[in-house]
Scaffold this motif. Structure first.
Motif, PDB file in Angstrom:
ATOM      1  N   ALA A 152       0.922  -1.253   0.051  1.00 27.40           N
ATOM      2  CA  ALA A 152       0.001  -0.101   0.039  1.00 27.40           C
ATOM      3  C   ALA A 152       0.860   1.283  -0.180  1.00 27.40           C
ATOM      4  N   GLY A 153       0.677   2.154  -1.063  1.00 30.45           N
ATOM      5  CA  GLY A 153       1.172   3.350  -1.108  1.00 30.45           C
ATOM      6  C   GLY A 153       2.757   3.397  -1.402  1.00 30.45           C
ATOM      7  N   LEU A 154       3.151   2.374  -1.929  1.00 33.55           N
ATOM      8  CA  LEU A 154       4.696   2.271  -2.274  1.00 33.55           C
ATOM      9  C   LEU A 154       5.206   3.407  -2.991  1.00 33.55           C
ATOM     10  N   SER A 155       4.364   4.071  -4.024  1.00 33.49           N
ATOM     11  CA  SER A 155       4.733   4.949  -4.813  1.00 33.49           C
ATOM     12  C   SER A 155       4.465   6.546  -4.206  1.00 33.49           C
ATOM     13  N   SER A 156       4.377   6.481  -3.118  1.00 37.37           N
ATOM     14  CA  SER A 156       4.080   7.989  -2.451  1.00 37.37           C
ATOM     15  C   SER A 156       5.282   8.266  -2.009  1.00 37.37           C
ATOM     16  N   PRO A 157       5.847   9.430  -2.199  1.00 33.73           N
ATOM     17  CA  PRO A 157       6.911   9.901  -1.353  1.00 33.73           C
ATOM     18  C   PRO A 157       6.763  10.399  -0.112  1.00 33.73           C
ATOM     19  N   VAL A 158       7.643  10.287   1.026  1.00 34.41           N
ATOM     20  CA  VAL A 158       7.488  10.597   2.515  1.00 34.41           C
ATOM     21  C   VAL A 158       8.573  11.613   2.647  1.00 34.41           C
ATOM     22  N   GLU A 159       8.064  12.682   3.512  1.00 32.11           N
ATOM     23  CA  GLU A 159       8.933  13.859   3.848  1.00 32.11           C
ATOM     24  C   GLU A 159       9.014  13.819   5.329  1.00 32.11           C
ATOM     25  N   THR A 160      10.385  13.786   5.650  1.00 29.23           N
ATOM     26  CA  THR A 160      10.423  13.934   7.227  1.00 29.23           C
ATOM     27  C   THR A 160      10.471  15.465   7.871  1.00 29.23           C
ATOM     28  N   VAL A 161       9.722  15.575   8.819  1.00 26.69           N
ATOM     29  CA  VAL A 161       9.457  16.990   9.461  1.00 26.69           C
ATOM     30  C   VAL A 161      10.875  17.236  10.269  1.00 26.69           C
ATOM     31  N   ARG A 162      11.358  18.449  10.333  1.00 29.06           N
ATOM     32  CA  ARG A 162      12.389  18.595  11.205  1.00 29.06           C
ATOM     33  C   ARG A 162      11.904  19.412  12.496  1.00 29.06           C
ATOM     34  N   ALA A 163      12.773  19.089  13.448  1.00 28.68           N
ATOM     35  CA  ALA A 163      12.407  19.659  14.659  1.00 28.68           C
ATOM     36  C   ALA A 163      12.381  21.287  14.456  1.00 28.68           C
ATOM     37  N   ASP A 164      13.338  21.999  13.788  1.00 28.53           N
ATOM     38  CA  ASP A 164      13.296  23.336  13.599  1.00 28.53           C
ATOM     39  C   ASP A 164      12.613  23.797  12.380  1.00 28.53           C
ATOM     40  N   SER A 194       0.542  11.141  -0.298  1.00 27.49           N
ATOM     41  CA  SER A 194      -0.240  10.375  -1.092  1.00 27.49           C
ATOM     42  C   SER A 194      -1.034  10.776  -2.205  1.00 27.49           C
ATOM     43  N   THR A 195      -1.368  10.252  -3.010  1.00 25.87           N
ATOM     44  CA  THR A 195      -2.552  10.859  -4.085  1.00 25.87           C
ATOM     45  C   THR A 195      -3.710  11.332  -3.561  1.00 25.87           C
ATOM     46  N   ALA A 196      -4.197  10.901  -2.615  1.00 29.95           N
ATOM     47  CA  ALA A 196      -5.477  11.260  -1.804  1.00 29.95           C
ATOM     48  C   ALA A 196      -5.227  12.538  -0.918  1.00 29.95           C
ATOM     49  N   GLY A 197      -3.771  13.064  -0.828  1.00 25.00           N
ATOM     50  CA  GLY A 197      -3.518  13.946   0.141  1.00 25.00           C
ATOM     51  C   GLY A 197      -2.311  13.898   1.011  1.00 25.00           C
ATOM     52  N   PRO A 198      -1.967  14.687   1.865  1.00 25.11           N
ATOM     53  CA  PRO A 198      -0.993  14.349   2.852  1.00 25.11           C
ATOM     54  C   PRO A 198      -1.313  13.550   3.819  1.00 25.11           C
ATOM     55  N   VAL A 199      -0.719  12.528   4.340  1.00 33.24           N
ATOM     56  CA  VAL A 199      -0.762  12.006   5.506  1.00 33.24           C
ATOM     57  C   VAL A 199       0.174  12.005   6.574  1.00 33.24           C
ATOM     58  N   PRO A 200       0.076  13.003   7.897  1.00 31.89           N
ATOM     59  CA  PRO A 200       0.917  13.088   8.917  1.00 31.89           C
ATOM     60  C   PRO A 200       1.027  11.855   9.694  1.00 31.89           C
ATOM     61  N   ASP A 228      -5.700   5.741   7.582  1.00 31.60           N
ATOM     62  CA  ASP A 228      -4.392   6.449   7.003  1.00 31.60           C
ATOM     63  C   ASP A 228      -3.151   5.751   6.956  1.00 31.60           C
ATOM     64  N   TYR A 229      -2.923   5.224   8.196  1.00 31.48           N
ATOM     65  CA  TYR A 229      -1.708   4.191   8.178  1.00 31.48           C
ATOM     66  C   TYR A 229      -1.582   3.056   6.995  1.00 31.48           C
ATOM     67  N   VAL A 230      -2.670   2.556   7.317  1.00 35.27           N
ATOM     68  CA  VAL A 230      -3.023   1.202   6.463  1.00 35.27           C
ATOM     69  C   VAL A 230      -2.852   1.711   4.854  1.00 35.27           C
ATOM     70  N   SER A 231      -3.317   2.755   4.555  1.00 37.84           N
ATOM     71  CA  SER A 231      -3.303   3.103   3.237  1.00 37.84           C
ATOM     72  C   SER A 231      -1.697   3.483   2.517  1.00 37.84           C
ATOM     73  N   CYS A 232      -0.768   3.920   3.595  1.00 42.92           N
ATOM     74  CA  CYS A 232       0.455   4.089   3.013  1.00 42.92           C
ATOM     75  C   CYS A 232       1.614   3.154   3.899  1.00 42.92           C
ATOM     76  N   ALA A 233       0.985   1.898   4.277  1.00 41.92           N
ATOM     77  CA  ALA A 233       2.026   1.120   5.098  1.00 41.92           C
ATOM     78  C   ALA A 233       3.146   0.741   4.318  1.00 41.92           C
ATOM     79  N   GLY A 234       3.094   0.482   3.031  1.00 44.98           N
ATOM     80  CA  GLY A 234       4.616   0.113   2.426  1.00 44.98           C
ATOM     81  C   GLY A 234       5.231   1.183   2.581  1.00 44.98           C
ATOM     82  N   THR A 235       5.040   2.371   2.187  1.00 41.61           N
ATOM     83  CA  THR A 235       6.058   3.307   2.279  1.00 41.61           C
ATOM     84  C   THR A 235       6.600   3.635   3.420  1.00 41.61           C
ATOM     85  N   VAL A 236       5.947   3.338   4.738  1.00 41.01           N
ATOM     86  CA  VAL A 236       6.229   3.260   6.102  1.00 41.01           C
ATOM     87  C   VAL A 236       7.103   2.494   6.334  1.00 41.01           C
ATOM     88  N   GLY A 237       6.874   1.164   5.871  1.00 47.99           N
ATOM     89  CA  GLY A 237       7.972   0.021   5.875  1.00 47.99           C
ATOM     90  C   GLY A 237       9.197   0.288   5.406  1.00 47.99           C
TER      91      GLY A 237
END
Length: 293
Positions: A152-164, A194-200, A228-237
């Motif tokens: 799920a969601g393997l093609s979705s890019p993921v962005e890390t949010v920095r503390a600053d 994701s294509t459905a919108g950002p998933v924080p 939401d987590y289920v829909s992008c679990a592959g990317t999270v993995g």
């Protein structure tokens, strides 16, 4: 006859009490180093707390000495127009000679009817006591998901949010602040595009202990919904592989459709009391991100 003992009183913890409270908690929880408590209390000192509510919690005091403590963590999960005050009843300890006064802490800490109280780390032997206080279980256990086995969601890019960071594109300001705040606590805050919108999502590194071994994993601290987590679990993995983790642990009351993993009720039961309904997948601003697992 000896002189009467000074009376016991219960009051809010102030900044000047933090060293004594740290000492008390270190004695009460000998497996936790002193730095565990001092670091968590520093985060409590720095984080926003709703006006009119305790910043740290309550202590029992005799003759100027702290003999009992109950940490609480307040947060407002509503809006300025409609506040929703939540309180995480956290670590509790009373010196053995003063255990008869322990109910003073719990009674005073739970006296506000507008507040929704949660207990997310109740030991099994305390469940009957907590239920007798009017709490109900809203989470029965934990689901140990294996997101690397998901597509799920393997093609979705993921962005890390920095503390600053100051903003997070496409995420409402209050939710962006939640992501940034938890990044400062040391959590991994990310946004899956994701294509459905950002998933924080907010994840926290933990270890799954099995006998003498400890496997690295992540605890799901925040998501808008478990789906939401289920829909992008592959990317999270795939993200977890970069952090040397093997699993994402999720609050659950049974197996979760769409995920590969193991459900258990041996740990993870969580309780709630108050006007607001519970929501699985939101442990933000609780003892877990502030103090650590």
């Amino acid at each position: 006859m000896g002189a009467p003992k000074p009376p016991i009183r219960c009051r809010e913890i102030g900044d000047s009490d933090l060293d004594a409270i740290t000492d008390l908690l270190t004695r009460g929880f000998p497996r936790r180093p002193r730095g565990y408590w001092s670091s968590g209390l520093q985060w409590q000192a720095a984080r926003p707390t709703p006006d009119g509510y305790p910043r740290y919690g309550y202590l029992l005091e005799q003759d100027g000495n702290a003999v009992g403590v109950l940490l609480v963590i307040y947060s407002d999960r509503g809006t300025p127009a409609e506040p929703q005050i939540w309180c995480n009843l956290s670590s509790w300890y009373v010196e053995p000679a003063f255990r008869n006064y322990a109910t003073m802490l719990t009674r005073i800490a739970q006296r506000r009817p507008e507040v929704t109280y949660v207990n997310i780390s109740a030991a099994r032997q305390t469940w009957p006591i907590i239920e007798a206080q009017g709490f109900r279980a809203y989470c029965s256990g934990l689901f140990f998901s294996m997101p690397t086995l998901s597509l799920a969601g393997l093609s979705s890019p993921v962005e890390t949010v920095r503390a600053d960071a100051r903003t997070v594109d496409g995420v409402p300001s209050d939710e962006a602040e939640l992501l940034m705040r938890h990044a400062r606590y040391g959590c991994l805050s990310v946004v899956v595009r994701s294509t459905a919108g950002p998933v924080p999502l907010v994840l926290q590194k933990v270890r799954i202990r099995q006998g003498r071994f400890a496997l690295p994993a992540m605890q799901l601290i925040y998501c808008r919904s478990i789906s939401d987590y289920v829909s992008c679990a592959g990317t999270v993995g795939r993200l977890l592989l970069r952090h040397a983790a093997v699993s994402v642990i999720i609050d659950a009351s049974g197996p979760i459709d769409g995920l590969v993993g193991i459900y258990t009720e041996r740990r993870g039961r969580k309780y709630i009391k108050g006007p607001q309904p519970p929501r699985l997948g939101d442990l933000s601003d609780t003892e877990l991100p502030l103090y650590g697992p």
